[in-house]
Motif scaffolding. Structure first.
Motif, short mmCIF file in Angstrom:
data_model
loop_
_atom_site.label_atom_id
_atom_site.label_comp_id
_atom_site.label_asym_id
_atom_site.label_seq_id
_atom_site.Cartn_x
_atom_site.Cartn_y
_atom_site.Cartn_z
N ARG A 109 -6.77 -21.47 12.87
CA ARG A 109 -5.99 -21.19 14.09
C ARG A 109 -4.70 -20.44 13.77
NH1 ARG A 109 -4.86 -26.47 13.25
NH2 ARG A 109 -2.68 -26.58 12.62
N CYS A 110 -4.28 -20.41 12.47
CA CYS A 110 -3.00 -19.81 12.12
C CYS A 110 -3.19 -18.43 11.50
CB CYS A 110 -2.26 -20.69 11.11
SG CYS A 110 -2.11 -22.39 11.61
N PRO A 111 -2.59 -17.41 12.08
CA PRO A 111 -2.61 -16.11 11.42
C PRO A 111 -1.88 -16.20 10.07
CG PRO A 111 -1.72 -15.93 13.66
CD PRO A 111 -1.86 -17.39 13.36
N ILE A 112 -2.24 -15.32 9.15
CA ILE A 112 -1.55 -15.25 7.86
C ILE A 112 -0.79 -13.93 7.77
CG2 ILE A 112 -1.82 -15.12 5.35
CD1 ILE A 112 -4.31 -16.84 5.60
N VAL A 113 0.52 -14.01 7.56
CA VAL A 113 1.28 -12.79 7.35
C VAL A 113 1.47 -12.59 5.84
CG1 VAL A 113 2.36 -12.54 9.61
CG2 VAL A 113 3.42 -14.06 7.94
N ASP A 114 0.79 -11.60 5.32
CA ASP A 114 0.85 -11.27 3.89
C ASP A 114 1.93 -10.20 3.73
OD1 ASP A 114 0.48 -10.29 1.33
OD2 ASP A 114 -1.63 -9.75 1.61
N THR A 115 3.11 -10.62 3.32
CA THR A 115 4.29 -9.76 3.35
C THR A 115 4.52 -9.10 2.00
OG1 THR A 115 5.76 -11.58 2.73
CG2 THR A 115 5.37 -11.26 5.08
N TRP A 116 4.43 -7.78 1.97
CA TRP A 116 4.74 -7.06 0.74
C TRP A 116 6.19 -6.60 0.76
CZ3 TRP A 116 6.75 -2.19 0.04
CH2 TRP A 116 6.90 -1.80 -1.31
N TRP A 117 6.91 -6.93 -0.28
CA TRP A 117 8.28 -6.42 -0.44
C TRP A 117 8.75 -6.67 -1.84
CZ3 TRP A 117 12.70 -10.00 -0.10
CH2 TRP A 117 12.34 -11.32 0.17
N GLN A 118 10.01 -6.44 -2.12
CA GLN A 118 10.54 -6.51 -3.48
C GLN A 118 12.00 -6.96 -3.44
OE1 GLN A 118 9.95 -2.14 -4.20
NE2 GLN A 118 8.48 -2.84 -5.73
N THR A 119 12.49 -7.41 -4.59
CA THR A 119 13.91 -7.73 -4.70
C THR A 119 14.74 -6.56 -4.18
OG1 THR A 119 13.39 -9.02 -6.68
CG2 THR A 119 15.69 -8.47 -6.33
N GLU A 120 14.31 -5.37 -4.52
CA GLU A 120 15.05 -4.15 -4.17
C GLU A 120 15.04 -3.86 -2.68
OE1 GLU A 120 12.74 -4.52 -6.46
OE2 GLU A 120 13.16 -3.39 -8.27
N THR A 121 14.01 -4.32 -1.97
CA THR A 121 13.87 -3.92 -0.56
C THR A 121 14.56 -4.89 0.38
OG1 THR A 121 11.80 -5.06 -0.05
CG2 THR A 121 11.62 -2.87 -1.09
N GLY A 122 15.01 -6.03 -0.12
CA GLY A 122 15.77 -6.98 0.67
C GLY A 122 14.96 -7.82 1.64
N GLY A 123 13.88 -7.27 2.17
CA GLY A 123 13.06 -7.98 3.14
C GLY A 123 11.70 -7.32 3.27
N ALA A 124 10.87 -7.88 4.16
CA ALA A 124 9.47 -7.49 4.27
C ALA A 124 9.31 -6.03 4.71
CB ALA A 124 8.76 -8.41 5.25
N MET A 125 8.51 -5.28 3.98
CA MET A 125 8.33 -3.84 4.20
C MET A 125 6.97 -3.50 4.80
SD MET A 125 11.06 -2.29 2.96
CE MET A 125 10.69 -0.65 2.34
N ILE A 126 5.94 -4.14 4.26
CA ILE A 126 4.58 -3.92 4.77
C ILE A 126 4.03 -5.30 5.07
CG2 ILE A 126 2.28 -3.01 4.29
CD1 ILE A 126 3.49 -0.93 2.49
N THR A 127 3.68 -5.53 6.30
CA THR A 127 3.30 -6.90 6.69
C THR A 127 2.62 -6.89 8.06
OG1 THR A 127 4.21 -9.07 7.31
CG2 THR A 127 5.64 -7.18 7.68
N PRO A 128 1.70 -7.81 8.25
CA PRO A 128 1.18 -7.99 9.60
C PRO A 128 2.25 -8.64 10.48
CG PRO A 128 -0.19 -9.12 7.93
CD PRO A 128 1.11 -8.73 7.27
#
Ligand code: WT7
Length: 646
Positions: free
Chosen positions: A403-422
């Motif tokens: 029942r729960c969507p999964i957000v697979d968040t791609w990012w890096q220390t350098e990017t500060g926050g989620a860059m590619i993500t559902p």
């Protein structure tokens, strides 16, 4: 399996802040009119003085600069705490869960957290810390870690959090690099019932690095020696401090924190983030990725020693008025059910963790999960490394009961926050794909050799075409290294170091690092760092380190070691070297395989052919490729013949 498609669940499609259509509109706007888009998004922040310019950035060598919300004044701590006092002062901000479930837990409301932060901020000042000073924080996952970080931000001091699993040497190197003369630590840490001698580690680090003040939190109550004139207890230094502390007026581009991370060469880099852009970026991504509404119970299981703990434990959730779980322990203590017991205990709605933890739990069987309720869960997140479709399926089917969507968040220390993500209400999920870019992020796939832009369904090097507010601003103390590391390989682009595939639906699939960085349990390790630790041992002449596939960790560390002439390559020495690396860097750097190599495969000019070493580590002997350019092709046969069974 990996071709499976999980459409946005109906309840999400109808209720989420961002639905399919809004995503498309907002994304297009963010790319076509970044000024307008970010001017609006920046309204989520309480600015003390408005900014003059939204975006002033260029990745070009001749005009290289990155500045966001220029001229704006704010304090991120005030945005995380003060602004909630009237509306949600009595709402719980931190639900702290101790390592041992039979120890007392703790709850802090926004009002209490605010008071503690102000007291500690005043204590820092009393200890001589002022705006711009660097403060090293070496603490376990206790509320005081967040308190110390927010207190630094409140007075404009720049925190440098060092993960409590790092060795005294690694700690000393980071203290020295940012010349911080004050360290905040605890007597001991606790993880899975084991103690970590944090104060003793700091004492050892202080023998190498110059430190004037050590503030020691009494956590386990262990009796730790205190150095007169240098060490002070947290309780003593906070006693008598006022619970009011005026937040410092910070420029949007004033430094907020330094966080060290490994690269493909040299010592770890001090990634520097600034204030305004980071505040906007982390709070925005947190709101949209988790469809976050104030007061929902949220749990990000990352340690504050990593960027995930900075952005999605300490800063964004508080800015967004969250009630969040902060967990001191590990997923398998006292047993493999702990995560889910904690989820039930606090009725967690949103849970965010690393695939490595999920894989470790998955192999223990479903029973540990199914014996808990988890009915509070609505959304699951993944971060730190690619999630393999098997682990994704288990997370989705067993943990989230489909029942729960999964957000697979791609990012890096350098990017500060989620860059590619559902986004849970907008993106149909493909297991193993981080899916689509966040607002304001324009990824491109380049031919790794030629650097040309590849269109459509393709694969290659993942770069980002233009700046976003949460981007790191420099490598502390070495701006040239910042440019060289990220912007020189593919001129005009930010190079992520990752490879990726983009499919016919425009979904991104991160395939892992294409530089000499390995991702061990979602933590970044530079092969050069492990190599230099090995060659510091008096019996080691040369070392080469590569990644190898590992069922739980994602990637393991495979070390090839050439010992000095006349040394006996014994089992004892092998074990000694493994322990040596563990002690030099920390447990996460422990080599999984250490193979003695009488010679390493080198070209005639002396360059080690890592491609071959990777193939041997992967046990893929049929694909060693052309070895004819090697100075001595015979060394390869020897390495293959003597590869340890794994
Ligand atoms: C590297 C960054 C993101 C914060 C924690 C790690 C890998 C991260 C994913 C993901 C595939 C991922 C990349 C990246 N990575 N998230 N969802 N899917 N790979 O931060 O230590 O700076 O490491 O982690 O290789 O470059 P980090």
């Amino acid at each position: 399996m990996s071709d499976a498609l999980f459409p946005v669940p109906e309840d999400w499609a109808g209720s989420a802040k961002i639905d399919r259509e809004t995503y498309e509109q907002k994304y297009r706007r963010s790319i076509e009119d970044p000024e307008g888009f970010w001017r609006e998004e920046a309204q989520r922040i309480d600015w003390i003085a408005p900014f003059d310019t939204v975006k002033d950035t260029s990745f070009d060598r001749d005009d290289f600069h990155i500045s966001w919300f220029t001229g704006g004044k704010l304090n991120i701590c005030a945005n995380a705490l003060d602004r909630h006092l009237d509306t949600r002062g009595d709402q719980v901000a931190i639900l702290w869960e101790p390592d041992d479930p039979s120890s007392p837990d703790r709850k802090l409301t926004y009002r209490e957290l605010h008071a503690e932060v102000c007291r500690f901020a005043n204590a820092l000042k009393a200890n001589g810390v002022s705006k711009g000073d660097r403060v090293t924080i070496y603490l376990p996952m206790v509320p005081e870690a967040a308190i110390a970080m927010l207190a630094c931000a409140r007075i404009g001091a720049v925190h440098s959090v060092v993960f409590a699993g790092f060795s005294p040497d690694a700690l000393a190197g980071r203290i020295e690099d940012c010349q911080s003369t004050i360290v905040v630590t605890a007597d001991e840490g606790l993880r899975g019932g084991k103690t970590i001698p944090l104060k003793a580690n700091v004492d050892a680090a202080c023998e190498k690095a110059h430190v004037d003040t050590v503030i020691v939190l009494e956590h386990t109550g262990a009796n730790v020696p205190m150095v007169d004139g240098r060490d002070v207890s947290w309780a003593d230094t906070v006693a008598g401090q006022s619970a009011d502390c005026e937040p410092e007026v910070m420029d949007a581009e004033d430094p907020l924190f330094i966080l060290y991370t490994s690269g493909s060469t040299g010592k770890p880099k001090g990634v520097l983030h600034t204030t305004g852009g980071y505040a906007v970026w982390t709070s925005m991504t947190h709101e949209y990725v988790f469809d976050y509404r104030p007061g929902q119970v949220y749990w990000c299981a990352a340690d504050v020693g990593w960027v995930t703990g900075h952005s999605y434990v300490v800063y964004a959730p508080f800015m967004n008025g969250a009630t969040q779980v902060m967990f001191e322990g590990v997923p398998n203590f006292p047993d493999h059910s702990r995560f889910w017991q904690v989820v039930d205990k606090y009725a967690v709605e949103i849970f965010y963790a690393a695939p490595t933890a999920l894989r470790a739990l998955m192999r223990e069987g479903d029973e540990y999960v199914t014996q808990t309720s988890r009915k509070s869960l609505r959304l699951l997140g993944s971060v730190g490394e690619p999630i393999n479709p098997e682990a994704w399926d288990w997370y989705h089917r067993v943990v989230g009961e489909r029942r729960c969507p999964i957000v697979d968040t791609w990012w890096q220390t350098e990017t500060g926050g989620a860059m590619i993500t559902p986004l849970p209400g907008a993106t149909d999920l493909k297991p193993g794909s981080a899916s689509k870019p966040m607002f304001g992020v324009k990824p491109a796939v380049l031919d790794p050799e030629k650097g040309t832009v590849l269109e459509g369904a393709t694969s290659g090097a993942l770069v980002i075409t233009d700046s976003w507010p949460g981007q790191m601003r420099t490598v502390y103390g070495d701006h040239q290294r910042f440019f060289d590391t990220y912007f020189s390989q593919y001129p005009g682009y930010y190079f992520t170091g990752d490879g990726c595939r983009r499919d016919e639906d425009g979904y991104y699939w991160i395939t892992g690092r294409i530089d000499d960085v390995i991702n061990v349990s979602g933590h970044r390790m530079g092969t050069a760092e492990v190599e230099s630790a090995l060659v510091e041992h008096h019996l080691v002449a040369e070392a080469a380190v590569v990644g190898m596939p590992h069922d739980i960790k994602g990637q393991g560390i495979y070390a090839y070691v050439t010992t000095n002439a006349g040394t006996e390559d014994s089992e004892e020495l092998r074990m000694e070297l493994v322990q040596w690396v563990r002690k030099e860097i920390g447990p996460i750097a422990t080599p999984d395989v250490l193979q003695f190599a009488p010679g390493l495969p080198k070209t005639r000019s002396g360059k080690i052919m890592r491609r071959i070493l990777r193939k041997i580590a992967e046990n893929d002997m049929s694909n060693l490729g052309d070895t004819s350019t090697l100075a001595d092709p015979g060394v390869v046969d020897d390495l293959v013949a003597n590869r340890p069974q794994t």
